[in-house]
Design a protein around this motif. Sequence first.
Motif, PDB file in Angstrom:
ATOM      1  N   ILE A 188       6.722  36.024  -1.596  1.00  0.00           N
ATOM      2  CA  ILE A 188       6.671  35.241  -0.292  1.00  0.00           C
ATOM      3  C   ILE A 188       6.907  33.669  -0.469  1.00  0.00           C
ATOM      4  O   ILE A 188       7.894  32.853   0.447  1.00  0.00           O
ATOM      5  N   VAL A 243       8.425  43.604   1.248  1.00  0.00           N
ATOM      6  CA  VAL A 243      10.172  42.854   0.887  1.00  0.00           C
ATOM      7  C   VAL A 243      10.349  43.826  -0.687  1.00  0.00           C
ATOM      8  O   VAL A 243      11.643  43.440  -0.617  1.00  0.00           O
ATOM      9  N   GLU A 258      14.011  40.412   0.290  1.00  0.00           N
ATOM     10  CA  GLU A 258      14.223  38.747  -0.456  1.00  0.00           C
ATOM     11  C   GLU A 258      15.176  37.817   0.062  1.00  0.00           C
ATOM     12  O   GLU A 258      14.755  36.495  -0.741  1.00  0.00           O
ATOM     13  N   ILE A 310      10.189  38.857   8.810  1.00  0.00           N
ATOM     14  CA  ILE A 310      11.012  38.168   8.041  1.00  0.00           C
ATOM     15  C   ILE A 310      12.503  38.282   8.101  1.00  0.00           C
ATOM     16  O   ILE A 310      13.106  37.303   7.725  1.00  0.00           O
ATOM     17  N   LEU A 334      13.817  35.153   2.133  1.00  0.00           N
ATOM     18  CA  LEU A 334      13.398  34.322   2.616  1.00  0.00           C
ATOM     19  C   LEU A 334      13.905  33.457   2.295  1.00  0.00           C
ATOM     20  O   LEU A 334      13.301  32.406   3.504  1.00  0.00           O
ATOM     21  N   SER A 356       9.872  31.380  -0.519  1.00  0.00           N
ATOM     22  CA  SER A 356      10.477  30.757   1.073  1.00  0.00           C
ATOM     23  C   SER A 356      11.332  29.452   1.198  1.00  0.00           C
ATOM     24  O   SER A 356      10.796  29.128   0.613  1.00  0.00           O
TER      25      SER A 356
END
Length: 278
Positions: free
Chosen positions: A223, A138, A194, A117, A197, A227
């Motif tokens: 996520i 995350v 985070e 990520i 993302l 994202s």
Amino acid sequence: MARALAEAGTIRAGGRALEYRRAGPPPGDAPTLLLLHEGLGCVAMWRDFPERLAEATGCAVVAYSRAGYGRSDPCDLPRPLTYMHEEGEDVLPKVLDAIGADEVVLVGHSDGASIAIVHAGAHADARVKGLVLMAPHVFTEEMGLASIAAARAAFETTDLREKLAKYHGANVDCAFRGWNGAWLDPGFRDWNIEGYLGNIRVPVLVLQGEDDQYGTCAQVDAIARQSGSPVETVMLPACGHAPFKERPERTLAETARFVARVLQPRAAPMNTARRGQG
């Protein structure tokens, strides 16, 4: 012309020698699936998953051990609380350079998923075509930290150290204490990735065990919600923290299907969430 990557050996990345193992064709002859291990993992702990994944996809599959794990060079302790940021931002691009991959899907488990990520959110890396995230995290959760504290007690009072030493050899203390010490540092409660993302620009598959002792579906929801690219989630019943070991057939099938799709993109991918029996 670049030399084909041998079936096993070491590469240099981040100033250290890192062990690797390859299954399937060499990178360059086929797309590559790069396996990023968990916080206590290494090349050997993937067992036969690389070979089975290569057979299921026709891709090159490369697993490597990060510094301080397996037969790679040791790392300095204590690990910085930003160790996953550094692996994703600084070391992983060098690993991709070293293996000679030009079309890649990152397949990460636990810490490895978090590193994937970070890489995808920090770099507009044209080589990376998709992410497969098994049991990603995350942010920290109290139940996960409690499980990590229980692992420390087991390492100090049971034969867990001896079991891990079969895989990590002289790196066993480096591997365990580097991971465990960082996660149980009071400052790690504020750890959060985070922010990466929204910058992800490739499709994502998340595989999460419903009985994962280190993280809940809140990780998956974060996520999927944040994202910057389509996310498909698969919740696996009767599965804990290691889908590739506990639900190998379903994990192989879902990964192979996703890989085939992202390497030959369809016109209109959509965010989906599915629950299965595998």
